[in-house]
Design a protein around this motif. Structure first.
Motif, PDB file in Angstrom:
ATOM      1  N   TYR A 284       0.834  -1.202   0.000  1.00 28.07           N
ATOM      2  CA  TYR A 284       0.000   0.000   0.000  1.00 28.07           C
ATOM      3  C   TYR A 284       0.871   1.256   0.000  1.00 28.07           C
ATOM      4  CZ  TYR A 284      -3.972  -2.988   1.304  1.00 28.07           C
ATOM      5  OH  TYR A 284      -4.948  -3.945   1.334  1.00 28.07           O
ATOM      6  N   ALA A 285       1.913   1.259   0.838  1.00 23.16           N
ATOM      7  CA  ALA A 285       2.825   2.405   0.886  1.00 23.16           C
ATOM      8  C   ALA A 285       3.527   2.609  -0.454  1.00 23.16           C
ATOM      9  CB  ALA A 285       3.847   2.211   2.003  1.00 23.16           C
ATOM     10  N   VAL A 286       3.921   1.508  -1.076  1.00 21.00           N
ATOM     11  CA  VAL A 286       4.563   1.588  -2.392  1.00 21.00           C
ATOM     12  C   VAL A 286       3.604   2.215  -3.407  1.00 21.00           C
ATOM     13  CG1 VAL A 286       5.390   0.196  -4.334  1.00 21.00           C
ATOM     14  CG2 VAL A 286       6.210  -0.275  -2.023  1.00 21.00           C
ATOM     15  N   ALA A 287       2.336   1.797  -3.394  1.00 21.76           N
ATOM     16  CA  ALA A 287       1.358   2.342  -4.332  1.00 21.76           C
ATOM     17  C   ALA A 287       1.192   3.845  -4.144  1.00 21.76           C
ATOM     18  CB  ALA A 287       0.017   1.632  -4.165  1.00 21.76           C
ATOM     19  N   VAL A 288       1.146   4.294  -2.897  1.00 26.09           N
ATOM     20  CA  VAL A 288       0.975   5.725  -2.616  1.00 26.09           C
ATOM     21  C   VAL A 288       2.198   6.512  -3.071  1.00 26.09           C
ATOM     22  CG1 VAL A 288       0.794   7.435  -0.776  1.00 26.09           C
ATOM     23  CG2 VAL A 288      -0.644   5.400  -0.719  1.00 26.09           C
ATOM     24  N   LEU A 289       3.395   6.039  -2.704  1.00 24.80           N
ATOM     25  CA  LEU A 289       4.621   6.774  -3.028  1.00 24.80           C
ATOM     26  C   LEU A 289       4.896   6.788  -4.534  1.00 24.80           C
ATOM     27  CD1 LEU A 289       6.876   5.552  -0.078  1.00 24.80           C
ATOM     28  CD2 LEU A 289       5.840   7.814  -0.366  1.00 24.80           C
ATOM     29  N   VAL A 290       4.679   5.642  -5.190  1.00 31.83           N
ATOM     30  CA  VAL A 290       4.874   5.601  -6.643  1.00 31.83           C
ATOM     31  C   VAL A 290       3.828   6.480  -7.331  1.00 31.83           C
ATOM     32  CG1 VAL A 290       4.786   4.113  -8.685  1.00 31.83           C
ATOM     33  CG2 VAL A 290       6.023   3.364  -6.651  1.00 31.83           C
ATOM     34  N   GLY A 291       2.599   6.471  -6.829  1.00 32.64           N
ATOM     35  CA  GLY A 291       1.563   7.335  -7.398  1.00 32.64           C
ATOM     36  C   GLY A 291       1.921   8.809  -7.265  1.00 32.64           C
ATOM     37  N   ALA A 292       2.472   9.198  -6.101  1.00 35.25           N
ATOM     38  CA  ALA A 292       2.881  10.593  -5.908  1.00 35.25           C
ATOM     39  C   ALA A 292       4.027  10.950  -6.850  1.00 35.25           C
ATOM     40  CB  ALA A 292       3.300  10.815  -4.450  1.00 35.25           C
ATOM     41  N   GLY A 293       4.988  10.043  -6.999  1.00 36.91           N
ATOM     42  CA  GLY A 293       6.098  10.296  -7.913  1.00 36.91           C
ATOM     43  C   GLY A 293       5.635  10.425  -9.346  1.00 36.91           C
ATOM     44  N   THR A 294       4.700   9.563  -9.751  1.00 41.69           N
ATOM     45  CA  THR A 294       4.184   9.615 -11.116  1.00 41.69           C
ATOM     46  C   THR A 294       3.432  10.914 -11.369  1.00 41.69           C
ATOM     47  OG1 THR A 294       4.025   7.201 -11.194  1.00 41.69           O
ATOM     48  CG2 THR A 294       2.691   8.435 -12.780  1.00 41.69           C
ATOM     49  N   LEU A 295       2.670  11.364 -10.380  1.00 39.70           N
ATOM     50  CA  LEU A 295       1.953  12.636 -10.506  1.00 39.70           C
ATOM     51  C   LEU A 295       2.935  13.783 -10.750  1.00 39.70           C
ATOM     52  CD1 LEU A 295      -0.498  14.564 -10.150  1.00 39.70           C
ATOM     53  CD2 LEU A 295      -0.029  14.488  -7.690  1.00 39.70           C
ATOM     54  N   LEU A 296       3.972  13.887  -9.921  1.00 42.71           N
ATOM     55  CA  LEU A 296       4.943  14.964 -10.071  1.00 42.71           C
ATOM     56  C   LEU A 296       5.690  14.861 -11.405  1.00 42.71           C
ATOM     57  CD1 LEU A 296       6.371  15.029  -6.442  1.00 42.71           C
ATOM     58  CD2 LEU A 296       5.047  16.848  -7.542  1.00 42.71           C
ATOM     59  N   PHE A 297       6.063  13.647 -11.780  1.00 44.21           N
ATOM     60  CA  PHE A 297       6.774  13.443 -13.048  1.00 44.21           C
ATOM     61  C   PHE A 297       5.918  13.898 -14.219  1.00 44.21           C
ATOM     62  CE2 PHE A 297       8.035  11.146 -16.807  1.00 44.21           C
ATOM     63  CZ  PHE A 297       9.417  11.089 -16.749  1.00 44.21           C
ATOM     64  N   ASP A 298       4.654  13.467 -14.254  1.00 43.27           N
ATOM     65  CA  ASP A 298       3.793  13.782 -15.392  1.00 43.27           C
ATOM     66  C   ASP A 298       3.509  15.278 -15.483  1.00 43.27           C
ATOM     67  OD1 ASP A 298       3.740  11.124 -16.025  1.00 43.27           O
ATOM     68  OD2 ASP A 298       1.720  10.753 -15.249  1.00 43.27           O
ATOM     69  N   VAL A 299       3.254  15.916 -14.342  1.00 42.86           N
ATOM     70  CA  VAL A 299       2.989  17.357 -14.351  1.00 42.86           C
ATOM     71  C   VAL A 299       4.221  18.114 -14.839  1.00 42.86           C
ATOM     72  CG1 VAL A 299       2.515  19.364 -12.895  1.00 42.86           C
ATOM     73  CG2 VAL A 299       1.200  17.263 -12.583  1.00 42.86           C
ATOM     74  N   ALA A 300       5.405  17.738 -14.336  1.00 42.75           N
ATOM     75  CA  ALA A 300       6.639  18.400 -14.757  1.00 42.75           C
ATOM     76  C   ALA A 300       6.926  18.155 -16.236  1.00 42.75           C
ATOM     77  CB  ALA A 300       7.803  17.912 -13.901  1.00 42.75           C
ATOM     78  N   SER A 301       6.700  16.932 -16.702  1.00 42.48           N
ATOM     79  CA  SER A 301       6.965  16.593 -18.100  1.00 42.48           C
ATOM     80  C   SER A 301       6.075  17.387 -19.044  1.00 42.48           C
ATOM     81  CB  SER A 301       6.761  15.092 -18.312  1.00 42.48           C
ATOM     82  OG  SER A 301       6.906  14.750 -19.673  1.00 42.48           O
ATOM     83  N   MET A 302       4.771  17.439 -18.739  1.00 39.70           N
ATOM     84  CA  MET A 302       3.847  18.164 -19.609  1.00 39.70           C
ATOM     85  C   MET A 302       4.085  19.665 -19.563  1.00 39.70           C
ATOM     86  SD  MET A 302       0.343  15.971 -18.984  1.00 39.70           S
ATOM     87  CE  MET A 302      -0.581  16.856 -20.238  1.00 39.70           C
ATOM     88  N   SER A 303       4.638  20.151 -18.453  1.00 41.56           N
ATOM     89  CA  SER A 303       4.955  21.573 -18.356  1.00 41.56           C
ATOM     90  C   SER A 303       6.238  21.915 -19.097  1.00 41.56           C
ATOM     91  CB  SER A 303       5.106  21.966 -16.873  1.00 41.56           C
ATOM     92  OG  SER A 303       3.924  21.689 -16.145  1.00 41.56           O
ATOM     93  N   LEU A 304       7.131  20.943 -19.264  1.00 40.10           N
ATOM     94  CA  LEU A 304       8.410  21.177 -19.918  1.00 40.10           C
ATOM     95  C   LEU A 304       8.324  21.092 -21.442  1.00 40.10           C
ATOM     96  CD1 LEU A 304      11.481  21.623 -19.694  1.00 40.10           C
ATOM     97  CD2 LEU A 304      11.727  19.154 -19.338  1.00 40.10           C
ATOM     98  N   VAL A 305       7.415  20.262 -21.949  1.00 39.59           N
ATOM     99  CA  VAL A 305       7.349  20.015 -23.397  1.00 39.59           C
ATOM    100  C   VAL A 305       7.187  21.300 -24.215  1.00 39.59           C
ATOM    101  CG1 VAL A 305       5.969  18.943 -25.228  1.00 39.59           C
ATOM    102  CG2 VAL A 305       6.599  17.617 -23.213  1.00 39.59           C
ATOM    103  N   PRO A 306       6.284  22.240 -23.855  1.00 44.56           N
ATOM    104  CA  PRO A 306       6.154  23.445 -24.691  1.00 44.56           C
ATOM    105  C   PRO A 306       7.443  24.240 -24.807  1.00 44.56           C
ATOM    106  CG  PRO A 306       4.281  23.246 -23.213  1.00 44.56           C
ATOM    107  CD  PRO A 306       5.284  22.218 -22.770  1.00 44.56           C
ATOM    108  N   ARG A 307       8.231  24.303 -23.742  1.00 47.35           N
ATOM    109  CA  ARG A 307       9.490  25.029 -23.799  1.00 47.35           C
ATOM    110  C   ARG A 307      10.540  24.277 -24.618  1.00 47.35           C
ATOM    111  NH1 ARG A 307       9.794  30.117 -22.805  1.00 47.35           N
ATOM    112  NH2 ARG A 307      12.005  29.793 -22.328  1.00 47.35           N
ATOM    113  N   LEU A 308      10.379  22.978 -24.686  1.00 48.01           N
ATOM    114  CA  LEU A 308      11.381  22.150 -25.342  1.00 48.01           C
ATOM    115  C   LEU A 308      11.208  22.133 -26.858  1.00 48.01           C
ATOM    116  CD1 LEU A 308      13.718  20.450 -24.206  1.00 48.01           C
ATOM    117  CD2 LEU A 308      12.196  18.465 -24.264  1.00 48.01           C
ATOM    118  N   VAL A 309       9.948  22.114 -27.328  1.00 52.81           N
ATOM    119  CA  VAL A 309       9.698  21.962 -28.769  1.00 52.81           C
ATOM    120  C   VAL A 309       9.100  23.210 -29.401  1.00 52.81           C
ATOM    121  CG1 VAL A 309       9.364  19.490 -28.454  1.00 52.81           C
ATOM    122  CG2 VAL A 309       7.366  20.988 -28.531  1.00 52.81           C
TER     123      VAL A 309
END
Length: 407
Positions: A112-137
Motif C-alpha cells: 500500500y505504501a509503495v502504491a501511494v509513493l509511486v503514485g505521488a512520484g508519477t503525478l509529479l513526473f507527469d505534471v513536470a513533463s507536460m509543463s516542460l514540453v512546450p518550452r522544449l519543442v
C-alpha cells in the motif's frame, strides 16, 4: 526567390529525443508493475478482492489529495530535476519490494505504501513533463510532439502488460518489480541530456495557497479549457462504466476464458495508438476545434453497441465499437493536451495540468464507484448502458463552446 525552410524532425533534437525515450522507458516499467504488484499480493500474501481493489485505488487517491499542491510546487521549481528525482525515488521505493520478499517480511501494508509513493512520484513526473514540453519543442510543434508521446504511451499499455505477463510467468513477480525499478533509473539517465530554459522557473514566490487559487481561477476563467475539461470528464466517467464490470460479464456470465477479456481490452490500446498516430494529420486538416468535435460526433454512436456485448457476433461488434471509442480518445488526448499547453502561460502550466489531472482522475474514480453501485442494484448491463449514453453525448460541450473554432 524564396527558400523552403524544413523543420528538423523532433526525434533528431537531442533534448526531445531524450525526453521521449525517458517517457517510453518509464511507461514500459509502469505497465510491468501494474500487472506484477497485484499478482505478487495474490500469490505471496494471499490478498483478497478488497485488498487488491484498495491497492489499485491508492494511486488515484494520491492524485486527488496531492494534485493541486503538486501543480503549484512544480511551477515554483525547475522541471527536469523534479523528473529525475521522482524517477530515482520511484526506483528506490520499488526496489524495497523484491528486497522485502527475499527477506521474508513483505506485507500488504508495504505494498500500500509503495502504491501511494509511486503514485505521488508519477503525478509529479507527469505534471513536470507536460509543463516542460512546450518550452522544449515550441508551441507551434506541440501537436507533433504530443502525438509521439501519447502514441508511445498507448503502445506501452499494450506491450508493457503483455511483457509483464510473460516476465511474471518466467521470472516471478518480484523480479518483474525489480525490472520496473531499473527502468526508472534508466529513464533518469536519459533525462540528464534534456535541456531546460531558465525561464521555466518563476521569479517571484507567492504563498502556496494563493498560487493554487490562481491556477484554479485561470482554468475556470478560460471557456476553451473549461470545454475541454467537461468533455474529458464525461469521457473519463463513461469509460469505467463501460469497462470495470467486464470481467464479470465476459468471464463469469458469458463463460469466455480470461484471454478473451485481455484481448478485448488490448483492442482499446490499439485504438488509442491508432488515434494518437492520426491526430496530427486530422488536426492539421480540420483544425483542433473542428477535429475534436467532428471525430467525437462520428465515433460516439459506436458506444451504443457496447451494452449488447454477448456471445457470437455481438462480441466482435462490441470489440469494434471499443476500438472506435478509444481511437477518439487517442485523437483527443493529443489535440486537447496540445491545446491546453498552447493556451496556458509557462508559469501556469504546472497548476493547469495538475488541476485538470485532479478533476479528470476524480471522474475515473467516480465512474468506477458508480459502475459497482449500478451493477449491484440493476445488473452489469445497466452500468454499460449508462456509460454508453454518457459517451454518446460527450461531444456536445465542445460543440457549444468557443473550442470548436480553435485552429
Amino acid at each position: 526567390m524564396s527558400a523552403t525552410v524544413t523543420e528538423e524532425p523532433l526525434l533528431r533534437s537531442r533534448g526531445f529525443r531524450n525526453l521521449f525515450v525517458a517517457n517510453a522507458v518509464s511507461q514500459l516499467g509502469s505497465q510491468i508493475s501494474y500487472v506484477a504488484l497485484p499478482l505478487l499480493a495474490v500469490t505471496s500474501l494471499g490478498a483478497g478482492a478488497g485488498e487488491i481493489g484498495l491497492l489499485a485505488a491508492l494511486s488515484t487517491i494520491t492524485v486527488l489529495l496531492l494534485g493541486l499542491p503538486a501543480g503549484a510546487w512544480v511551477d515554483r521549481v525547475r522541471r527536469r530535476p523534479v523528473m529525475i528525482a521522482t524517477d530515482v525515488g520511484r526506483a528506490a521505493v520499488l526496489l524495497s519490494v523484491p528486497v522485502a520478499w527475499w527477506g521474508g517480511w513483505l506485507s500488504m501494508g508495504q505494498l500500500y505504501a509503495v502504491a501511494v509513493l509511486v503514485g505521488a512520484g508519477t503525478l509529479l513526473f507527469d505534471v513536470a513533463s507536460m509543463s516542460l514540453v512546450p518550452r522544449l519543442v515550441g508551441r507551434e510543434r506541440l501537436t507533433s510532439a504530443n502525438s509521439l508521446l501519447v502514441g508511445t504511451s498507448s503502445g506501452m499499455d499494450i506491450a508493457g502488460r503483455s511483457a509483464a505477463g510473460i516476465l511474471v510467468q518466467v521470472a516471478g513477480a518480484p523480479l518483474a518489480v525489480l525490472a520496473d525499478a531499473l527502468s526508472y533509473l534508466w529513464s533518469a539517465a536519459w533525462l540528464r541530456g534534456v535541456p531546460e530554459p531558465l525561464s521555466t522557473a518563476p521569479a517571484a514566490r507567492e504563498p502556496l495557497g494563493r498560487q493554487i487559487s490562481a491556477g484554479v481561477r485561470f482554468l475556470f476563467g478560460n471557456p476553451v479549457l473549461v470545454a475541454a475539461l467537461v468533455q474529458g470528464t464525461m469521457a473519463n466517467l463513461a469509460f469505467p462504466l463501460c469497462s470495470v464490470l467486464l470481467p464479470i460479464l465476459i468471464v463469469d456470465q458469458l463463460g469466455y476464458p480470461e484471454w478473451v477479456l485481455g484481448a478485448y481490452l488490448a483492442v482499446g490500446g490499439l485504438g488509442a495508438l491508432a488515434g494518437s498516430s492520426a491526430a496530427h494529420l486530422i488536426g492539421r486538416r480540420l483544425g483542433t476545434g473542428r477535429a475534436t468535435w467532428l471525430v467525437s460526433l462520428a465515433t460516439a454512436p459506436a458506444s451504443l453497441l457496447i451494452p449488447f456485448l454477448d456471445r457470437g457476433p455481438w462480441l466482435w461488434a462490441a470489440a469494434a465499437a471499443w476500438f472506435v471509442l478509444t481511437f477518439r480518445t487517442g485523437v483527443n488526448n493529443v489535440l486537447l493536451v496540445s491545446l491546453r499547453q498552447r493556451a496556458t502561460p509557462d508559469d501556469m502550466l504546472g497548476r493547469m495540468t495538475a488541476t485538470m489531472r485532479l478533476l479528470l482522475m476524480g471522474a475515473v474514480g467516480i465512474g468506477g464507484l458508480l459502475a459497482g453501485a449500478l451493477g449491484e442494484i440493476w445488473g452489469v448491463r445497466s452500468a454499460l448502458v449508462t456509460g454508453a449514453l454518457i459517451m454518446a453525448v460527450s461531444w456536445i460541450p465542445i460543440f457549444l463552446s468557443p473550442l470548436r473554432r480553435q485552429p
